[in-house]
Design a protein around this motif. Structure first.
Motif, short mmCIF file in Angstrom:
data_model
loop_
_atom_site.label_atom_id
_atom_site.label_comp_id
_atom_site.label_asym_id
_atom_site.label_seq_id
_atom_site.Cartn_x
_atom_site.Cartn_y
_atom_site.Cartn_z
N LEU A 204 27.55 40.20 46.59
CA LEU A 204 27.35 38.84 47.09
C LEU A 204 28.51 38.41 47.98
CD1 LEU A 204 25.93 37.10 43.89
CD2 LEU A 204 24.68 37.77 45.94
N GLY A 205 29.72 38.83 47.60
CA GLY A 205 30.90 38.49 48.40
C GLY A 205 30.82 39.07 49.80
N TRP A 206 30.52 40.38 49.88
CA TRP A 206 30.40 41.01 51.19
C TRP A 206 29.26 40.39 52.00
CZ3 TRP A 206 34.20 43.36 53.23
CH2 TRP A 206 35.01 44.26 52.53
N GLU A 207 28.13 40.11 51.34
CA GLU A 207 26.97 39.56 52.05
C GLU A 207 27.27 38.17 52.61
OE1 GLU A 207 23.31 40.01 53.67
OE2 GLU A 207 24.22 41.48 52.31
N SER A 208 28.16 37.43 51.97
CA SER A 208 28.47 36.07 52.41
C SER A 208 29.16 36.03 53.76
CB SER A 208 29.35 35.37 51.37
OG SER A 208 30.69 35.87 51.42
N GLY A 209 29.79 37.13 54.14
CA GLY A 209 30.59 37.14 55.36
C GLY A 209 32.06 36.96 55.09
N ALA A 210 32.40 36.63 53.84
CA ALA A 210 33.81 36.51 53.44
C ALA A 210 34.35 37.88 53.05
CB ALA A 210 33.94 35.55 52.27
N ARG A 211 35.65 37.98 52.87
CA ARG A 211 36.27 39.23 52.42
C ARG A 211 36.55 39.11 50.92
NH1 ARG A 211 37.97 43.67 54.53
NH2 ARG A 211 39.48 44.97 53.45
N PRO A 212 35.97 39.99 50.11
CA PRO A 212 36.18 39.92 48.67
C PRO A 212 37.59 40.36 48.26
CG PRO A 212 34.18 41.14 49.20
CD PRO A 212 34.98 41.02 50.45
N LEU A 213 38.02 39.83 47.14
CA LEU A 213 39.29 40.20 46.51
C LEU A 213 39.08 40.09 45.01
CD1 LEU A 213 42.46 40.52 46.34
CD2 LEU A 213 42.58 38.04 46.59
N VAL A 214 39.42 41.14 44.26
CA VAL A 214 39.28 41.10 42.81
C VAL A 214 40.63 40.77 42.18
CG1 VAL A 214 38.68 42.38 40.71
CG2 VAL A 214 37.40 42.77 42.83
N VAL A 215 40.66 39.72 41.38
CA VAL A 215 41.88 39.32 40.68
C VAL A 215 41.66 39.56 39.19
CG1 VAL A 215 43.36 37.40 40.05
CG2 VAL A 215 42.58 37.63 42.40
N LEU A 216 42.47 40.43 38.61
CA LEU A 216 42.40 40.70 37.17
C LEU A 216 43.32 39.72 36.46
CD1 LEU A 216 42.49 44.62 37.28
CD2 LEU A 216 40.49 43.09 37.25
N THR A 217 42.73 38.70 35.86
CA THR A 217 43.52 37.63 35.24
C THR A 217 43.98 38.03 33.83
OG1 THR A 217 41.57 36.54 34.28
CG2 THR A 217 42.20 35.92 36.54
N LYS A 218 44.94 37.27 33.34
CA LYS A 218 45.49 37.46 31.99
C LYS A 218 46.10 38.85 31.84
CE LYS A 218 41.96 34.24 30.36
NZ LYS A 218 40.95 33.88 29.34
N ALA A 219 46.78 39.30 32.90
CA ALA A 219 47.39 40.62 32.89
C ALA A 219 48.48 40.73 31.83
CB ALA A 219 47.97 40.94 34.27
N ASP A 220 49.03 39.60 31.39
CA ASP A 220 50.07 39.62 30.35
C ASP A 220 49.53 40.11 29.01
OD1 ASP A 220 49.55 36.66 28.78
OD2 ASP A 220 48.84 36.84 30.84
N LEU A 221 48.19 40.11 28.86
CA LEU A 221 47.59 40.61 27.62
C LEU A 221 47.51 42.12 27.58
CD1 LEU A 221 44.67 38.03 27.14
CD2 LEU A 221 46.97 37.98 26.17
N VAL A 222 47.91 42.77 28.67
CA VAL A 222 47.96 44.25 28.72
C VAL A 222 49.42 44.62 29.00
CG1 VAL A 222 46.98 46.34 29.71
CG2 VAL A 222 45.63 44.23 29.69
N PRO A 223 50.27 44.61 27.97
CA PRO A 223 51.70 44.82 28.19
C PRO A 223 52.08 46.24 28.60
CG PRO A 223 51.21 44.69 25.84
CD PRO A 223 49.96 44.36 26.55
N ASP A 224 51.21 47.20 28.30
CA ASP A 224 51.50 48.60 28.64
C ASP A 224 51.24 48.84 30.13
OD1 ASP A 224 51.94 51.33 28.64
OD2 ASP A 224 49.90 51.79 27.99
N PRO A 225 52.26 49.13 30.93
CA PRO A 225 52.07 49.34 32.38
C PRO A 225 51.08 50.45 32.69
CG PRO A 225 54.41 49.10 31.86
CD PRO A 225 53.69 49.22 30.56
N ALA A 226 51.10 51.52 31.90
CA ALA A 226 50.18 52.63 32.15
C ALA A 226 48.74 52.20 31.89
CB ALA A 226 50.53 53.82 31.26
N GLY A 227 48.53 51.46 30.82
CA GLY A 227 47.19 50.96 30.51
C GLY A 227 46.68 50.02 31.58
N LEU A 228 47.57 49.17 32.09
CA LEU A 228 47.18 48.24 33.14
C LEU A 228 46.82 48.99 34.43
CD1 LEU A 228 46.84 45.34 34.14
CD2 LEU A 228 49.28 45.30 34.69
N SER A 229 47.59 50.03 34.74
CA SER A 229 47.32 50.80 35.96
C SER A 229 45.97 51.50 35.87
CB SER A 229 48.44 51.81 36.21
OG SER A 229 48.45 52.82 35.21
N TYR A 230 45.58 51.97 34.67
CA TYR A 230 44.28 52.60 34.49
C TYR A 230 43.15 51.59 34.74
CZ TYR A 230 46.40 56.80 32.48
OH TYR A 230 47.13 57.95 32.30
#
Length: 381
Positions: free
Chosen positions: A156-182
């Motif tokens: 839907l984002g691409w179809e709108s004509g806008a540029r999509p961006l995914v924001v993964l919120t509450k990143a502090d709940l994944v304290p392991d950097p490796a887990g977050l990168s996966y």
């Protein structure tokens, strides 16, 4: 503190003395006014109307930021039967400068529009935001990732004509950097060509990077209830403008803190449209958007032996070959097929509805013609 009080206070603070200027370009520049909009508006300026941007719509009325402040205006003149043509948050409107109430006479042609299908069985589209440059899809890391839903939002984002961006919120709940990168990698695979940014409104991680992205233009914030959209909006605004409620611990779902779509000018530049949580995200004539989300499958399909290959069991199918060698995940192909089928259904329903409306119009005009003919014949007797 309610969100409506905070929103009106925020708008008035941004308006301030700047809205006393006689030229609309300076005060409205913060809301996205540019030379292109000025040229589009010229015919309406000649009629004595003033430009303004719609910052909120509810119950047949809307709040519009103009050069002289925020007006409350009636939308009775722009309420067509087509739900895609109703006035929407983000529209640039032509407003009567005087009157009680003020009236919106029309709105300028939209550069982009974020549309989804309604949850009803009427096969209609619903416009969520207009004239958007960035579609920010907020995804909470407090619950298990649903890649299929992310792909749906992206289409839907691409179809709108806008540029999509995914924001993964509450990143502090994944304290392991490796887990977050996966997790970031999983989403990146489902979102080719789209920036994926982990953000924590609590720790501030990623907020500055996101602010830099949205500083150029208009952004709409989309996602399910509980994704942290209002909290993220407050982090970008630098103030508690939007009311926030905690998500349920059982399933991580929110409680629809935001009930209307609100357009807010950001202190670092750009404007943000915050939206209520979306439970249903139906496609609406989004074939090109689906194609962009699954660009790698479309590229493979171009290499198939048959141009109408269904990627089922045909010889020389490049898509199936990619499945066999592991370069394409089965989940991606299943999701691609699912969204294409859904989009084809909604397009077919929409076409059928349009044909039915045309037939009704023909019948009405035919009945009118027959009635006029009978009346004319009666007069000639």
């Amino acid at each position: 503190m309610s969100s409506s009080f905070s929103l009106s206070q925020h708008t008035s603070e941004l308006s301030g003395s700047a809205f006393n200027s006689s030229a609309p370009a300076l005060p409205l520049a913060a809301y996205g006014w540019d030379d292109g909009w000025a040229a589009e508006f010229a015919p309406y300026a000649a009629q004595g109307l003033v430009p303004g941007r719609v910052v909120r719509v509810d119950r047949g009325q809307c709040d519009i930021v103009t050069a002289d402040g925020t007006l409350r205006a009636d939308t009775a003149f722009v309420t067509p039967h087509d739900p895609l043509r109703v006035i929407c948050t983000g529209d640039w409107a032509a407003v009567e400068p005087v009157g009680d109430p003020h009236f919106v006479r029309t709105y300028l042609p939209r550069r982009t529009a974020f549309v989804r299908s309604t949850s009803s069985n009427r096969s209609e589209g619903q416009i969520l935001a207009a004239n958007v440059d960035h579609a920010i899809i907020a995804v909470s890391l407090a619950v298990e990732l649903d890649l299929g839903r992310i792909e749906r939002f992206l289409a839907l984002g691409w179809e709108s004509g806008a540029r999509p961006l995914v924001v993964l919120t509450k990143a502090d709940l994944v304290p392991d950097p490796a887990g977050l990168s996966y997790l970031v990698q999983d989403v990146t695979t489902a979102a080719p060509g789209v920036q994926v940014l982990p953000v924590s409104s609590t720790s501030g991680e990623g907020v500055e990077a996101l602010a830099a992205v949205v500083a150029g233009g208009t952004s709409v914030l989309l996602g399910q209830s509980g994704a942290g959209k209002s909290t993220l909006a407050n982090a970008l605004l630098g103030d508690e403008v939007m009311a926030v409620q905690s998500a349920r611990e059982v399933d991580g779902k929110g409680r629809h803190t935001t009930t209307t779509r609100n357009l807010l000018a950001l202190p670092g530049g750009g404007v943000l449209i915050d939206t209520p949580g979306l439970r249903g995200v139906g496609l609406y004539d989004a074939e090109s958007g689906v194609g962009q989300v699954f660009a790698e499958i479309e590229a493979l399909a171009a290499e198939c032996r048959f141009h109408d290959c269904a990627h089922q069991a045909e010889p020389g199918c490049a898509v199936l070959a990619a499945i066999e060698d592991g370069s394409l995940a089965v989940r991606r192909l299943d999701s691609y097929r699912k969204l294409l089928r859904e989009n084809q259904r909604i397009v077919a329903k929409t076409d059928a509805r349009l044909r039915a409306e045309i037939r009704r119009d023909w019948k009405a005009k035919g009945a009118e013609g027959r009635a006029n003919g009978a009346l004319k014949r009666g007069r000639l007797r």
